[in-house]
Design an enzyme around this catalytic site. Structure first.
Site, short mmCIF file in Angstrom:
data_model
loop_
_atom_site.label_atom_id
_atom_site.label_comp_id
_atom_site.label_asym_id
_atom_site.label_seq_id
_atom_site.Cartn_x
_atom_site.Cartn_y
_atom_site.Cartn_z
N ASP A 87 2.37 6.99 7.68
CA ASP A 87 3.16 5.92 7.08
C ASP A 87 4.64 6.27 7.33
O ASP A 87 4.96 7.42 7.64
CB ASP A 87 2.84 5.88 5.57
CG ASP A 87 3.84 5.05 4.81
OD1 ASP A 87 3.98 3.87 5.15
OD2 ASP A 87 4.48 5.59 3.88
N ASP A 97 8.06 4.66 5.46
CA ASP A 97 8.90 4.74 4.25
C ASP A 97 8.28 5.66 3.20
O ASP A 97 7.14 5.45 2.79
CB ASP A 97 9.04 3.35 3.62
CG ASP A 97 10.04 2.49 4.35
OD1 ASP A 97 11.24 2.67 4.12
OD2 ASP A 97 9.60 1.64 5.16
N LYS A 133 -2.40 -2.23 5.94
CA LYS A 133 -3.10 -1.27 5.07
C LYS A 133 -3.35 -1.93 3.72
O LYS A 133 -2.46 -2.62 3.25
CB LYS A 133 -2.23 -0.02 4.87
CG LYS A 133 -1.95 0.75 6.15
CD LYS A 133 -0.97 1.90 5.93
CE LYS A 133 0.47 1.46 5.80
NZ LYS A 133 1.45 2.55 5.78
N ASP A 160 2.44 7.87 1.27
CA ASP A 160 2.94 8.10 -0.09
C ASP A 160 2.38 7.12 -1.11
O ASP A 160 2.72 7.20 -2.28
CB ASP A 160 4.48 8.03 -0.11
CG ASP A 160 4.98 6.62 0.12
OD1 ASP A 160 4.53 5.98 1.09
OD2 ASP A 160 5.80 6.13 -0.69
MG LIG Z 1 5.27 4.42 2.26
#
Ligand SMILES: [Mg+2]
Length: 259
Positions: free
Chosen positions: A8, A10, A184, A210
């Site tokens: 991922d 960010d 996702k 995250d």
């Molecule tokens: Mg993220």
């Protein structure tokens, strides 16, 4: 054995314009060991080239075929499903339109002609756009969305509404869930990245992210190993509560070299 790492962006590789400490070294080291890397983001308001440029600027060498966003998978979906007379009505920002135009997806502004509606994050979203999408739905168009995220974290620890809010607006009008949410944690996205981009078996792959409800959930439901990093949205506290238990919980991307 070759492993595939799906990162991922960010909250995992960077926060805004700040690269997370150790990210550059980790990715370079994984590459040196012969592992495959792909970056996968749900964010639909930038192009894949924007991400390549951003990652390169941060010191992470990456090519266009290693960066996948929800717009790209939406384009692939439409390419696979649309027939000659089909047309898609798009609610979203320029990068989404650009991705679809580049691959010659037939687009329309006319809700009577639209057989598909694509909802993306749109910071100019308004009642008129909602009504056009709704009229297309009344006319039996199939409704897709690029990603389910309700919000997107921004600098300073706050969040702003994302595509999930736009899905919510249309569902509020129709009273029904939309037909398909790409990005996702969808199976479509997991299978596309594992089979077509990495060309590995799911058990050879590691989804690193995250967010429990998108990154980890996608890996969990599709047979991938999962790594939650605590540099973004989800916390160690949330791991105790969730159904989507990660295989590994690391303080940051830096610890991945220990796998
Ligand atoms: Mg993220």
């Amino acid at each position: 054995m070759v492993k595939g790492f799906i990162f991922d962006l960010d909250g995992t590789v960077y926060l805004d314009d700040q690269v997370i400490e150790g990210a550059v070294e980790t990715i370079i080291s994984l590459r040196e060991r012969g592992h495959k890397i792909v970056f996968l983001t749900n964010k639909s308001i930038a192009t894949r080239i924007d991400y390549v440029n951003k990652l390169n600027k941060l010191g992470i060498p990456v090519t266009l075929d290693e960066v996948i966003n929800s717009n790209y998978i939406t384009m692939k979906y439409l390419k696979d499903h649309m027939k000659e007379d089909d047309a898609a009505l798009v609610i979203g920002e320029e990068p989404l339109f650009q991705e679809l135009r580049e691959e010659n997806i037939n687009l329309t502004n006319d809700p009577q002609k639209a057989t598909y509606v694509v909802l993306g994050w749109d910071r100019q979203f308004n009642y008129e756009k909602l009504n056009i999408a709704y009229q297309a739905w009344l006319n039996k168009a199939i409704i897709l969305a690029t990603n389910p995220d309700r919000t997107c974290p921004v600098y300073g620890g706050s969040q702003i509404p994302d595509c999930g809010a736009i899905i919510g607006a249309l569902e509020g009008a129709t009273g029904q869930p939309i037909d398909s949410v790409i990005g996702k944690p969808s199976r479509l996205t997991a299978e596309f990245v594992v089979n077509e981009i990495l060309n590995l078996k799911p058990e050879q792959c590691y989804m690193v992210g995250d967010r429990l409800e998108t990154d980890i959930r996608m890996g969990f439901e599709n047979g991938l190993n999962t790594v939650l990093v605590l540099t973004g949205v989800s916390t160690a506290e949330m791991v105790k509560e969730t159904h989507y238990k990660p295989t590994y919980v690391f303080n940051s991307i830096k610890e991945i070299v220990n796998i």
